[in-house]
Design a protein around this motif. Structure first.
Motif, PDB file in Angstrom:
ATOM      1  N   MET A 217      32.553 -90.125 -39.039  1.00  0.00           N
ATOM      2  CA  MET A 217      33.800 -89.427 -38.775  1.00  0.00           C
ATOM      3  C   MET A 217      34.468 -90.067 -37.567  1.00  0.00           C
ATOM      4  SD  MET A 217      34.443 -85.365 -38.234  1.00  0.00           S
ATOM      5  CE  MET A 217      33.400 -85.196 -36.819  1.00  0.00           C
ATOM      6  N   LEU A 218      35.747 -90.397 -37.704  1.00  0.00           N
ATOM      7  CA  LEU A 218      36.513 -91.046 -36.651  1.00  0.00           C
ATOM      8  C   LEU A 218      37.876 -90.366 -36.595  1.00  0.00           C
ATOM      9  CD1 LEU A 218      36.364 -93.600 -34.752  1.00  0.00           C
ATOM     10  CD2 LEU A 218      37.606 -94.794 -36.556  1.00  0.00           C
ATOM     11  N   ASN A 219      38.263 -89.875 -35.424  1.00  0.00           N
ATOM     12  CA  ASN A 219      39.540 -89.181 -35.272  1.00  0.00           C
ATOM     13  C   ASN A 219      40.445 -89.989 -34.349  1.00  0.00           C
ATOM     14  OD1 ASN A 219      38.682 -86.932 -36.858  1.00  0.00           O
ATOM     15  ND2 ASN A 219      37.485 -86.256 -35.099  1.00  0.00           N
ATOM     16  N   ILE A 220      41.619 -90.330 -34.873  1.00  0.00           N
ATOM     17  CA  ILE A 220      42.552 -91.230 -34.201  1.00  0.00           C
ATOM     18  C   ILE A 220      43.898 -90.532 -34.028  1.00  0.00           C
ATOM     19  CG2 ILE A 220      43.815 -93.422 -34.429  1.00  0.00           C
ATOM     20  CD1 ILE A 220      40.851 -93.881 -34.094  1.00  0.00           C
ATOM     21  N   ILE A 221      44.563 -90.827 -32.910  1.00  0.00           N
ATOM     22  CA  ILE A 221      45.952 -90.414 -32.709  1.00  0.00           C
ATOM     23  C   ILE A 221      46.792 -91.682 -32.719  1.00  0.00           C
ATOM     24  CG2 ILE A 221      47.634 -89.405 -31.121  1.00  0.00           C
ATOM     25  CD1 ILE A 221      45.325 -87.703 -29.982  1.00  0.00           C
ATOM     26  N   LEU A 222      47.876 -91.656 -33.474  1.00  0.00           N
ATOM     27  CA  LEU A 222      48.855 -92.740 -33.477  1.00  0.00           C
ATOM     28  C   LEU A 222      50.074 -92.210 -32.734  1.00  0.00           C
ATOM     29  CD1 LEU A 222      49.019 -95.595 -34.611  1.00  0.00           C
ATOM     30  CD2 LEU A 222      50.021 -94.652 -36.676  1.00  0.00           C
ATOM     31  N   VAL A 223      50.426 -92.854 -31.626  1.00  0.00           N
ATOM     32  CA  VAL A 223      51.530 -92.363 -30.803  1.00  0.00           C
ATOM     33  C   VAL A 223      52.520 -93.495 -30.542  1.00  0.00           C
ATOM     34  CG1 VAL A 223      50.385 -92.795 -28.593  1.00  0.00           C
ATOM     35  CG2 VAL A 223      52.072 -91.000 -28.723  1.00  0.00           C
ATOM     36  N   GLY A 224      53.770 -93.123 -30.415  1.00  0.00           N
ATOM     37  CA  GLY A 224      54.823 -94.081 -30.123  1.00  0.00           C
ATOM     38  C   GLY A 224      56.154 -93.374 -30.206  1.00  0.00           C
TER      39      GLY A 224
ATOM     40  N   ALA B 239      34.033 -81.866 -32.958  1.00  0.00           N
ATOM     41  CA  ALA B 239      34.709 -83.140 -33.151  1.00  0.00           C
ATOM     42  C   ALA B 239      35.439 -83.515 -31.861  1.00  0.00           C
ATOM     43  CB  ALA B 239      35.697 -83.034 -34.314  1.00  0.00           C
ATOM     44  N   LYS B 240      35.970 -84.748 -31.828  1.00  0.00           N
ATOM     45  CA  LYS B 240      36.717 -85.209 -30.662  1.00  0.00           C
ATOM     46  C   LYS B 240      37.673 -86.313 -31.099  1.00  0.00           C
ATOM     47  CE  LYS B 240      33.190 -88.604 -29.254  1.00  0.00           C
ATOM     48  NZ  LYS B 240      33.630 -89.621 -30.147  1.00  0.00           N
ATOM     49  N   ILE B 241      38.594 -86.658 -30.207  1.00  0.00           N
ATOM     50  CA  ILE B 241      39.459 -87.815 -30.429  1.00  0.00           C
ATOM     51  C   ILE B 241      38.692 -89.049 -29.988  1.00  0.00           C
ATOM     52  CG2 ILE B 241      41.574 -88.983 -29.656  1.00  0.00           C
ATOM     53  CD1 ILE B 241      42.039 -86.632 -31.612  1.00  0.00           C
ATOM     54  N   ASP B 242      38.617 -90.037 -30.876  1.00  0.00           N
ATOM     55  CA  ASP B 242      37.881 -91.261 -30.568  1.00  0.00           C
ATOM     56  C   ASP B 242      38.771 -92.359 -30.007  1.00  0.00           C
ATOM     57  OD1 ASP B 242      35.152 -90.572 -31.655  1.00  0.00           O
ATOM     58  OD2 ASP B 242      36.411 -90.145 -33.386  1.00  0.00           O
ATOM     59  N   GLY B 243      40.035 -92.371 -30.394  1.00  0.00           N
ATOM     60  CA  GLY B 243      40.946 -93.389 -29.911  1.00  0.00           C
ATOM     61  C   GLY B 243      42.392 -92.978 -30.085  1.00  0.00           C
ATOM     62  N   VAL B 244      43.227 -93.470 -29.175  1.00  0.00           N
ATOM     63  CA  VAL B 244      44.661 -93.210 -29.218  1.00  0.00           C
ATOM     64  C   VAL B 244      45.350 -94.572 -29.250  1.00  0.00           C
ATOM     65  CG1 VAL B 244      46.621 -92.192 -28.003  1.00  0.00           C
ATOM     66  CG2 VAL B 244      44.378 -91.070 -27.925  1.00  0.00           C
ATOM     67  N   ILE B 245      46.056 -94.840 -30.324  1.00  0.00           N
ATOM     68  CA  ILE B 245      46.719 -96.132 -30.506  1.00  0.00           C
ATOM     69  C   ILE B 245      48.212 -95.941 -30.239  1.00  0.00           C
ATOM     70  CG2 ILE B 245      47.223 -97.999 -32.112  1.00  0.00           C
ATOM     71  CD1 ILE B 245      44.545 -97.171 -33.547  1.00  0.00           C
ATOM     72  N   PHE B 246      48.678 -96.635 -29.201  1.00  0.00           N
ATOM     73  CA  PHE B 246      50.066 -96.521 -28.754  1.00  0.00           C
ATOM     74  C   PHE B 246      50.876 -97.703 -29.253  1.00  0.00           C
ATOM     75  CE2 PHE B 246      52.993 -97.604 -25.054  1.00  0.00           C
ATOM     76  CZ  PHE B 246      54.020 -96.781 -25.480  1.00  0.00           C
ATOM     77  N   LEU B 247      51.883 -97.423 -30.090  1.00  0.00           N
ATOM     78  CA  LEU B 247      52.802 -98.457 -30.565  1.00  0.00           C
ATOM     79  C   LEU B 247      53.915 -98.602 -29.530  1.00  0.00           C
ATOM     80  CD1 LEU B 247      53.078 -97.604 -34.368  1.00  0.00           C
ATOM     81  CD2 LEU B 247      51.541 -99.194 -33.223  1.00  0.00           C
ATOM     82  N   ASP B 248      53.847 -99.656 -28.778  1.00  0.00           N
ATOM     83  CA  ASP B 248      54.763 -99.893 -27.668  1.00  0.00           C
ATOM     84  C   ASP B 248      55.983-100.660 -28.161  1.00  0.00           C
ATOM     85  OD1 ASP B 248      55.802-100.031 -25.150  1.00  0.00           O
ATOM     86  OD2 ASP B 248      54.234-101.323 -24.316  1.00  0.00           O
ATOM     87  N   VAL B 249      57.148 -99.995 -28.136  1.00  0.00           N
ATOM     88  CA  VAL B 249      58.397-100.603 -28.593  1.00  0.00           C
ATOM     89  C   VAL B 249      59.495-100.260 -27.586  1.00  0.00           C
ATOM     90  CG1 VAL B 249      60.098-100.748 -30.467  1.00  0.00           C
ATOM     91  CG2 VAL B 249      57.700-100.304 -31.007  1.00  0.00           C
TER      92      VAL B 249
END
Length: 192
Positions: A1-8, A106-116
């Motif tokens: 199980m992998l929990n990801i946030i996609l932010v931007g 559960a927890k957040i494993d990674g937060v991926i920031f789309l930098d634009v």
């Protein structure tokens, strides 16, 4: 199980990249903006309230966001990996999400920031407005309101996750396939 946030920021390509990650990795999507637009389209119980905020470029109140997110987290299969797109958008929401997930082991494993940078975003949003006819992309005032809210309320969550060593930056100005490869590299590392 992998929990990801996609932010931007709005127009950074989160939705496109989220779809690709869902297809490749089988994430269960929690895309708050899409869920809110669905409530409007289906004349949901909170349609008028949601429309009022979205159409003015404002964030939907936390109580409504928390209710929707909690229901989705509760309903997920125990072994499902989650991909959050458009939530959390504030420090309060980030803390809520951490607490909510802990209660389900559960927890957040990674937060991926789309930098634009902003200069690219306005062009993308105007282009998206002609393709998808989204009311929140068609008006300069609404776009500026969304960008202001993003800068004031969402950018601080980057520090919150940086302090937890969970933040990964991706150059969102690259070609779509290059951004996808960069995100996949991060996710593959997190899966190890």
């Amino acid at each position: 199980m992998l929990n990801i946030i996609l932010v931007g920021p709005p127009g950074s390509g989160k939705g496109t990249q989220a779809e690709r990650m869902i297809q490749k990795y089988g994430f269960m999507s929690i895309a708050l903006g899409a869920l809110l637009r669905q409530q409007i389209a289906e004349n949901g119980a909170n349609k008028a309230r949601i429309e009022e905020y979205i159409n003015s470029g404002q964030l939907v109140p936390d109580d409504l966001s928390f209710q929707i997110v909690t229901e989705l987290v509760q309903a997920k299969p125990s072994n499902a990996s989650l991909l959050f797109d458009g939530f959390p958008r504030t420090i309060v929401q980030a803390i809520f999400l951490d607490d909510c997930l802990v209660s389900y082991h559960a927890k957040i494993d990674g937060v991926i920031f789309l930098d634009v940078p902003d200069v690219h975003l306005l062009k993308r949003l105007k282009h998206r407005a002609t393709i998808e006819a989204r009311p929140d992309d068609q008006d300069d005032h609404k776009i500026k309101a969304r960008m202001h809210i993003y800068q004031q309320e969402t950018l601080p969550i980057l520090n919150y996750y940086q302090d937890q060593n969970k933040l990964y930056r991706v150059d969102g100005t690259e070609a779509i396939d290059e951004v996808t490869k960069a995100i996949e590299t991060i996710i593959d590392r997190l899966k190890l």
